[in-house]
Structure formats: C-alpha cells, structure tokens
Design a protein around this motif. Structure first.
Motif, short mmCIF file in Angstrom:
data_model
loop_
_atom_site.label_atom_id
_atom_site.label_comp_id
_atom_site.label_asym_id
_atom_site.label_seq_id
_atom_site.Cartn_x
_atom_site.Cartn_y
_atom_site.Cartn_z
N THR A 39 41.39 43.90 47.77
CA THR A 39 42.44 43.32 48.62
C THR A 39 43.79 43.41 47.94
OG1 THR A 39 40.90 41.79 49.69
CG2 THR A 39 43.24 41.20 49.74
N LEU A 40 43.84 43.05 46.65
CA LEU A 40 45.08 43.15 45.89
C LEU A 40 45.61 44.57 45.89
CD1 LEU A 40 47.18 41.89 43.90
CD2 LEU A 40 45.59 42.47 42.05
N ARG A 41 44.73 45.52 45.69
CA ARG A 41 45.15 46.92 45.65
C ARG A 41 45.65 47.39 47.01
NH1 ARG A 41 41.59 52.24 43.81
NH2 ARG A 41 43.35 53.66 43.76
N ARG A 42 44.95 46.98 48.08
CA ARG A 42 45.34 47.40 49.42
C ARG A 42 46.70 46.81 49.82
NH1 ARG A 42 41.84 44.81 52.01
NH2 ARG A 42 43.17 43.23 52.99
N VAL A 43 46.90 45.54 49.56
CA VAL A 43 48.12 44.87 50.01
C VAL A 43 49.33 45.34 49.22
CG1 VAL A 43 49.26 42.63 50.27
CG2 VAL A 43 46.84 42.87 50.84
N THR A 44 49.16 45.57 47.92
CA THR A 44 50.29 46.00 47.09
C THR A 44 50.45 47.52 47.09
OG1 THR A 44 48.89 46.12 45.10
CG2 THR A 44 50.03 44.02 45.54
N GLY A 45 49.43 48.25 47.55
CA GLY A 45 49.47 49.71 47.49
C GLY A 45 49.37 50.23 46.07
N ALA A 46 48.75 49.46 45.19
CA ALA A 46 48.68 49.84 43.78
C ALA A 46 47.84 51.11 43.58
CB ALA A 46 48.08 48.70 42.96
N ASP A 47 48.29 51.95 42.66
CA ASP A 47 47.52 53.13 42.27
C ASP A 47 46.44 52.78 41.24
OD1 ASP A 47 49.14 55.43 43.59
OD2 ASP A 47 50.65 54.17 42.63
N ILE A 76 51.05 50.09 38.97
CA ILE A 76 49.88 49.38 38.48
C ILE A 76 50.17 47.89 38.66
CG2 ILE A 76 50.62 49.19 36.06
CD1 ILE A 76 47.73 49.82 35.25
N VAL A 77 49.18 47.13 39.14
CA VAL A 77 49.33 45.70 39.38
C VAL A 77 48.28 44.96 38.58
CG1 VAL A 77 49.24 43.86 41.11
CG2 VAL A 77 50.34 46.04 41.67
N SER A 78 48.69 43.86 37.94
CA SER A 78 47.78 43.12 37.06
C SER A 78 47.12 41.96 37.78
CB SER A 78 48.55 42.59 35.85
OG SER A 78 49.53 41.64 36.26
N ALA A 79 45.98 41.52 37.25
CA ALA A 79 45.28 40.37 37.80
C ALA A 79 44.46 39.71 36.70
CB ALA A 79 44.35 40.78 38.95
N ASP A 80 44.38 38.37 36.75
CA ASP A 80 43.48 37.60 35.88
C ASP A 80 42.10 37.59 36.50
OD1 ASP A 80 44.25 36.32 33.38
OD2 ASP A 80 45.92 35.49 34.53
N VAL A 81 41.08 37.89 35.71
CA VAL A 81 39.73 38.07 36.24
C VAL A 81 38.71 37.47 35.28
CG1 VAL A 81 37.96 39.82 36.65
CG2 VAL A 81 40.23 40.14 37.60
N VAL A 82 37.70 36.81 35.82
CA VAL A 82 36.52 36.43 35.05
C VAL A 82 35.30 36.73 35.90
CG1 VAL A 82 35.21 34.61 33.90
CG2 VAL A 82 37.70 34.62 33.74
N VAL A 83 34.38 37.54 35.37
CA VAL A 83 33.18 37.96 36.09
C VAL A 83 31.94 37.53 35.31
CG1 VAL A 83 31.93 39.94 37.05
CG2 VAL A 83 34.43 39.97 37.00
N ALA A 84 30.94 37.07 36.03
CA ALA A 84 29.64 36.74 35.43
C ALA A 84 28.55 37.03 36.45
CB ALA A 84 29.60 35.28 34.98
N GLU A 85 27.29 36.91 36.01
CA GLU A 85 26.18 37.24 36.91
C GLU A 85 26.12 36.30 38.11
OE1 GLU A 85 26.07 37.30 33.68
OE2 GLU A 85 25.10 39.16 33.03
N THR A 86 26.55 35.05 37.93
CA THR A 86 26.58 34.10 39.04
C THR A 86 27.97 33.50 39.18
OG1 THR A 86 26.01 32.15 37.72
CG2 THR A 86 24.17 33.50 38.56
N GLU A 87 28.29 33.04 40.38
CA GLU A 87 29.60 32.42 40.60
C GLU A 87 29.76 31.17 39.75
OE1 GLU A 87 32.40 30.74 44.27
OE2 GLU A 87 30.37 31.50 44.67
N ALA A 88 28.69 30.38 39.64
CA ALA A 88 28.76 29.14 38.86
C ALA A 88 29.07 29.43 37.40
CB ALA A 88 27.46 28.37 38.99
N ARG A 89 28.43 30.46 36.86
CA ARG A 89 28.67 30.82 35.45
C ARG A 89 30.09 31.33 35.27
NH1 ARG A 89 28.29 29.75 30.25
NH2 ARG A 89 28.10 31.60 28.93
#
Length: 364
Positions: free
Chosen positions: A328-336, A251-264
């Motif tokens: 991309t992170l999952r593909r490059v690291t081969g994370a399950d 398992i590989v970790s990542a910092d993420v912030v998602v919103a309806e728009t990129e600016a938000r």
C-alpha cells in the motif's frame, strides 16, 4: 529485490556499542543472503542508544564484510562536514569496493534552524487515509528543535563560528568533485562510481534540489509520515533528467517489525513507543529496552500524543500483514523501492524480522 535496509546500529539495554556494531555487520551479511538491494547506515549523534555516529567508517566495515549488496549512508549530514571531506571519505571506500557505494545526503544543520523558527499552524491538520495509507497530523518539530540540548549539540558538531552554506551549492560541489569538474581535485573521490542520493522529509529544498539535479530521492515515511506525499510530489514536479537518471526515482522508508505471529510481532515492537519518546523529549535515543522494561513506563496523555504518529505508522505483524501494508505504501507513494528499518531488543529477532519479510515479499 525492491526492498532495502536502513540501520541505525541500535544499542539495546544491557549491551554496548561494540555489540551493536558487530550486530550491524552480521545483519548486513544476512541481508545480502536474503537478497536485499541496499544496506544504508544512518548518522546520529549524542544518542545513548545509537552507534552510527560515523557512517562512512561503518560503511567501510560493512562493505568489507559483504560482497554484492550496495552499502551507503542514510544520510550523511552535510551541515556537519564540507563537500570535499564527504567526497574524499566515500571516494576512499569506493576505491576498494567500486560500484557498490551509495552517498545519501541530508541537510541537517540548516533544517534544524528552520524547524526552530517555524510557527505551528493555528489549526493542525487531522489524520487522513489516502487509498489505504495513514497520513497522520504533522508532529511539531519546532519545540524539539528549540531544546537547549540540541542547540548545544549543534555547536559541538561544527567549528566555532562556522556557518552551513546553502544546501544546493553544497550538492553542486559534491557533484563537481566527483565528476572532476571542480577547480580542486578530491583524491580519492574524483571519478568515483558513487551513487548520490538526496534524503528529505518534506516538499522543501531537499526535494527541489534532488529533482532539479536529476538525482534519486529518498522520502522518510518512518520519520515524517505526515509529509511523505508532499515530499515525493515536490520531487517529481521539480525533476529534470540528468546523465545518470532519465526519470524520477524514489525510495520511501518505513518502520517494520515482522514475526511468525501478530502477537509476537506486537510484543517485539512494544518498546518502540518509549524509544521514540526518548528522542522527542530531547534526551536522545535511549538504549532500546526490553518489552518488560517498556511496560514499566507510566504513560501520560502528553506522552501518548508525543509518539502517536510514529507508533500508528509502524508496520507490525505477520509477514503477510506487513507485506500488504508495504505494498500500500509503495502504491500510494509510487515508490520504486522501499527502505525498511527494524529495531527490536534482541538482535536475532531483528534479523529474523528482515528474513521473514524478504521471504514473503516476492510471493504472489
């Protein structure tokens, strides 16, 4: 679902630890409804802006507030406790919530001593991109590990004169207690249906121990993005099948912030750099500021360099943008699996980020 959550129980500016803990329980319920696989709690001490100082206690509270999602530690710091005490704590939780508990373990104390003694390379590596994934130059943790505050804190986390045993031996003791193969019996704990994980940030002993004992491994791209490929490669090279695991599982970790728009999304993520700065200056994680509070900080060139690797590897944007980077992170690291951690000042924004991500993750 191959997405899971890592929660630090962050305390926002103007809020209390009680607010943060209630938010974690609410977020766990919403994560379960959204279909996330695991909900892990970190262990942090002496941080004004983090309420997860006792993960076993918080895991018990969240397991009681949910019904199906796996709940665990990311990670219990074994340098601060004995294997027996950890197995008893998690065995107790498993007794009431069987088959749902993950025991994630980190090295902690010994790792800090190694970092403090490390010598930075004469010519640090440059940033590189591997098949679309940014691998930044390594952050020099040796300076932070030598900070006088951290040295003092280390003495408060252990009994006077205590020395942390070898990590591999500690893990063997944990496994023996759980299996009932130790000369002493952990009750509760012996026979518990607890899934043991090792967490690591590089290709050192944590990755080696996890691989050699056939345990699943969690690599921290969000903490140490420069060494994530080294960590998963070392784990896979060391892997030996066990009774519980026939093949490596990462398992590989990542910092993420998602919103309806990129600016938000960028607005919500804007305090992150200042928050990381508070950690890396040795002050401990500050209460997570509002975007307006963060904007008031005057940044020096040294400040910018201090947090650059973490800011550049935070995945921020619309659901589609973030899903693309996570794939991309999952593909490059081969994370399950991927372990996502999100911090925003407002709790509803944080919960909405996770919900938007879950909705987009399984789309074609």
């Amino acid at each position: 679902m191959t997405l899971s959550i890592l929660d630090l129980a962050p305390i926002s500016s103007g809020k209390s630890a009680a607010d943060a803990l209630r938010n974690s329980i609410d977020l766990a319920r919403r994560a379960e409804a959204a279909g996330y696989r695991r909900y892990w709690l970190a262990e942090h001490h002496f941080a004004p802006g983090v309420a997860s100082s006792a993960p076993a206690v918080l895991i018990a509270l969240i397991a009681a507030a949910t019904t199906t999602i796996r709940v665990g530690s990311g990670a219990v710091q074994l340098g601060h406790q004995t294997p027996l005490s950890v197995v008893e704590q998690f065995g107790l939780i498993d007794a009431l919530h069987p088959g749902r508990i993950d025991l994630g373990i980190g090295r902690s104390g010994r790792r800090r001593a190694e970092l403090a003694a490390a010598t930075p390379p004469a010519e640090p590596p440059q940033a590189r991109t591997v098949d679309g994934l940014l691998i930044p130059p390594p952050f020099d943790f040796s300076r932070l590990a030598k900070h006088p505050h951290l040295a003092h804190h280390a003495t408060l986390l252990q009994q006077p004169g205590a020395q942390t045993p070898d990590f591999a031996g500690q893990i063997d003791d944990v496994l023996a207690f759980l299996a009932g193969a130790h000369e002493a019996h952990a009750v509760p704990g012996e026979g518990a249906d607890v899934e043991v994980w090792i967490l690591g940030s590089g290709g050192g002993q944590s990755a080696q121990v996890a691989g050699e004992r056939g345990l699943p491994f969690a690599a921290g791209y969000h903490v140490s993005p420069s060494s994530v490929l080294e960590a998963v490669e070392a784990y896979r090279e060391a892997f030996k099948p066990s009774d519980d695991l026939a093949e490596p599982y990462v398992i590989v970790s990542a910092d993420v912030v998602v919103a309806e728009t990129e600016a938000r999304a960028r607005e919500l993520a804007s305090p992150y750099a200042l928050w990381v700065r508070s950690i890396r200056t040795g002050a401990g994680a500050m209460r997570f500021p509002t975007p307006a509070e963060a904007a008031a900080h005057e940044w020096s060139r040294e400040d910018v360099e201090l947090v650059k690797d973490r800011v550049d590897t935070q995945f921020t944007g619309t659901p589609e943008q973030v899903v693309a980077r996570l794939r991309t992170l999952r593909r490059v690291t081969g994370a399950d699996e991927l372990l996502v951690t999100t911090i925003t000042h407002d709790h509803d924004d944080r919960a909405r980020s996770y919900e938007l991500l879950a909705e987009a993750w399984d789309r074609p």
